[in-house]
Design a protein around this motif. Structure first.
Motif, PDB file in Angstrom:
ATOM      1  N   PRO A  25      32.809  35.528  48.845  1.00  0.00           N
ATOM      2  CA  PRO A  25      32.867  36.985  49.007  1.00  0.00           C
ATOM      3  C   PRO A  25      33.959  37.652  48.174  1.00  0.00           C
ATOM      4  N   ASP A  26      35.096  36.983  47.988  1.00  0.00           N
ATOM      5  CA  ASP A  26      36.175  37.570  47.194  1.00  0.00           C
ATOM      6  C   ASP A  26      35.717  37.867  45.765  1.00  0.00           C
ATOM      7  N   SER A  27      34.917  36.972  45.197  1.00  0.00           N
ATOM      8  CA  SER A  27      34.415  37.193  43.838  1.00  0.00           C
ATOM      9  C   SER A  27      33.526  38.429  43.792  1.00  0.00           C
ATOM     10  N   PHE A  28      32.730  38.634  44.849  1.00  0.00           N
ATOM     11  CA  PHE A  28      31.902  39.834  44.905  1.00  0.00           C
ATOM     12  C   PHE A  28      32.762  41.087  44.927  1.00  0.00           C
ATOM     13  N   PHE A  29      33.797  41.126  45.773  1.00  0.00           N
ATOM     14  CA  PHE A  29      34.614  42.333  45.876  1.00  0.00           C
ATOM     15  C   PHE A  29      35.389  42.604  44.585  1.00  0.00           C
ATOM     16  N   LYS A  30      35.799  41.558  43.890  1.00  0.00           N
ATOM     17  CA  LYS A  30      36.451  41.744  42.591  1.00  0.00           C
ATOM     18  C   LYS A  30      35.474  42.362  41.589  1.00  0.00           C
ATOM     19  N   GLU A  31      34.259  41.838  41.552  1.00  0.00           N
ATOM     20  CA  GLU A  31      33.234  42.360  40.649  1.00  0.00           C
ATOM     21  C   GLU A  31      32.855  43.794  41.006  1.00  0.00           C
ATOM     22  N   ALA A  32      32.703  44.043  42.295  1.00  0.00           N
ATOM     23  CA  ALA A  32      32.329  45.381  42.749  1.00  0.00           C
ATOM     24  C   ALA A  32      33.405  46.391  42.386  1.00  0.00           C
ATOM     25  N   SER A  33      34.664  46.023  42.608  1.00  0.00           N
ATOM     26  CA  SER A  33      35.776  46.912  42.284  1.00  0.00           C
ATOM     27  C   SER A  33      35.816  47.200  40.784  1.00  0.00           C
ATOM     28  N   ARG A  34      35.523  46.180  39.987  1.00  0.00           N
ATOM     29  CA  ARG A  34      35.500  46.364  38.531  1.00  0.00           C
ATOM     30  C   ARG A  34      34.417  47.349  38.113  1.00  0.00           C
ATOM     31  N   ALA A  35      33.238  47.196  38.682  1.00  0.00           N
ATOM     32  CA  ALA A  35      32.090  47.990  38.241  1.00  0.00           C
ATOM     33  C   ALA A  35      32.086  49.411  38.792  1.00  0.00           C
ATOM     34  N   LEU A  36      32.812  49.651  39.873  1.00  0.00           N
ATOM     35  CA  LEU A  36      32.822  50.978  40.486  1.00  0.00           C
ATOM     36  C   LEU A  36      33.687  51.969  39.713  1.00  0.00           C
ATOM     37  N   LYS A  37      33.252  53.223  39.710  1.00  0.00           N
ATOM     38  CA  LYS A  37      34.112  54.307  39.248  1.00  0.00           C
ATOM     39  C   LYS A  37      35.225  54.535  40.268  1.00  0.00           C
ATOM     40  N   LYS A  38      36.277  55.217  39.877  1.00  0.00           N
ATOM     41  CA  LYS A  38      37.266  55.656  40.845  1.00  0.00           C
ATOM     42  C   LYS A  38      36.583  56.625  41.812  1.00  0.00           C
ATOM     43  N   GLY A  39      36.742  56.387  43.091  1.00  0.00           N
ATOM     44  CA  GLY A  39      36.037  57.180  44.089  1.00  0.00           C
ATOM     45  C   GLY A  39      34.689  56.601  44.464  1.00  0.00           C
ATOM     46  N   GLY A  40      34.255  55.542  43.753  1.00  0.00           N
ATOM     47  CA  GLY A  40      32.995  54.886  44.072  1.00  0.00           C
ATOM     48  C   GLY A  40      33.086  54.123  45.381  1.00  0.00           C
ATOM     49  N   ARG A  41      31.950  53.818  45.953  1.00  0.00           N
ATOM     50  CA  ARG A  41      31.937  53.236  47.304  1.00  0.00           C
ATOM     51  C   ARG A  41      31.110  51.954  47.383  1.00  0.00           C
ATOM     52  N   ILE A  42      31.545  51.073  48.265  1.00  0.00           N
ATOM     53  CA  ILE A  42      30.774  49.900  48.664  1.00  0.00           C
ATOM     54  C   ILE A  42      30.303  50.152  50.093  1.00  0.00           C
ATOM     55  N   ILE A  43      29.001  50.114  50.299  1.00  0.00           N
ATOM     56  CA  ILE A  43      28.430  50.356  51.625  1.00  0.00           C
ATOM     57  C   ILE A  43      27.904  49.033  52.156  1.00  0.00           C
ATOM     58  N   LEU A  44      28.467  48.585  53.269  1.00  0.00           N
ATOM     59  CA  LEU A  44      28.105  47.300  53.852  1.00  0.00           C
ATOM     60  C   LEU A  44      27.438  47.501  55.215  1.00  0.00           C
ATOM     61  N   ILE A  45      26.274  46.911  55.407  1.00  0.00           N
ATOM     62  CA  ILE A  45      25.608  46.863  56.709  1.00  0.00           C
ATOM     63  C   ILE A  45      25.354  45.388  56.991  1.00  0.00           C
ATOM     64  N   GLU A  46      26.079  44.834  57.955  1.00  0.00           N
ATOM     65  CA  GLU A  46      26.103  43.386  58.126  1.00  0.00           C
ATOM     66  C   GLU A  46      26.096  42.971  59.598  1.00  0.00           C
ATOM     67  N   PRO A  47      25.740  41.714  59.877  1.00  0.00           N
ATOM     68  CA  PRO A  47      25.852  41.209  61.249  1.00  0.00           C
ATOM     69  C   PRO A  47      27.304  41.258  61.724  1.00  0.00           C
ATOM     70  N   TYR A  48      27.467  41.443  63.028  1.00  0.00           N
ATOM     71  CA  TYR A  48      28.800  41.515  63.622  1.00  0.00           C
ATOM     72  C   TYR A  48      28.845  40.596  64.840  1.00  0.00           C
TER      73      TYR A  48
END
Length: 249
Positions: A112-135
């Motif tokens: 998962p850390d690799s995903f968040f690093k990639e997501a942060s790289r690809a996002l604009k400033k102010g961009g969002r990651i929306i997660l809907i996951e089991p809890y």
């Protein structure tokens, strides 16, 4: 005619076929379909209509009912996607995305850390990651542990990656954002939580999901939704799903 959930079990291990059948199962189960509709309505305000938006792990593709301005991606090729890619190696240039939606996919990632690093790289400033996951809550833990075909390991933030669809650890989102939240914030200080809810105490289990029969008649769906509304403030203790929105600073 054979029930769709029985057909689904028969396809176990055939990922593309399973994902295509998932779409049919959602459409055939009003309780399950209503749950998904509510998930997407909750996050709609965080996905700009005129932005560059992607969904990772599109799978069954039901999100296209709600979002017409989204690039649907998955590492398993199905008719529902437009880009085939790995969530941990995104084929998008730095700072180009307005939002990344990931529904029921984070707990399938080996790293998962690799995903968040990639997501942060690809996002604009102010961009969002929306997660809907089991809890994993006090209520959902024993149900998931006994009946869920996916693994539940509260001591690990990873899972096997032999099969993208079948191998998983449903505890990963709970570990990241509840059990070890401070560690996530330390690793990714640029990703701030701007929306956080814990919900869906019984609706998913009542629907039977993909592998079981519907346990709740459609005629009682309004009563079920009323119960869910009453229980929502207790989501941290009784919920089975979580919605997290992260915004890049």
């Amino acid at each position: 005619m054979e029930k769709l959930h029985k057909q689904y079990k028969a396809l176990w291990g055939k990922e593309a076929e399973m994902l295509v059948l998932q779409r049919k199962i959602i459409q055939s189960k009003p309780v399950l379909r209503s749950m998904y509709d509510n998930f997407f309505r909750e996050v709609r305000p965080y996905i700009p209509e005129d932005g560059v938006n992607i969904e990772l792990g599109t799978g069954h593709g039901y999100s296209d009912v709600h979002f017409k301005n989204m690039i649907h991606t998955d590492m398993v090729l199905t008719p529902h996607i437009s880009v085939c890619n790995d969530a941990m190696a995104l084929p998008f240039r730095t700072g180009c995305l307005d939002s990344i939606m990931i529904f029921g996919t984070l707990h399938h990632l080996k790293d998962p850390d690799s995903f968040f690093k990639e997501a942060s790289r690809a996002l604009k400033k102010g961009g969002r990651i929306i997660l809907i996951e089991p809890y994993v809550s006090l209520l959902s833990y024993p149900i998931l542990k006994i009946f869920c075909p996916e693994d539940l390991n509260m001591s690990s933030k990873t899972c096997s990656s032999k099969y993208a669809l079948l191998d998983a650890n449903v505890a990963i989102p709970t570990i990241l954002f509840r059990k070890e939240r401070s560690e996530f914030e330390y690793k990714f200080p640029e990703l701030k939580v701007v929306h956080e809810t814990y919900h869906t105490a019984i609706q998913f289990f009542a629907s039977g999901g993909y592998i079981g029969p519907n346990l709740f008649p459609e005629s009682l769906l309004p009563a079920l939704l009323w119960v869910e509304k009453i229980l929502r403030p207790l989501g941290k203790w009784v919920g089975s799903m979580m919605t997290i929105v992260l915004q890049k600073q």
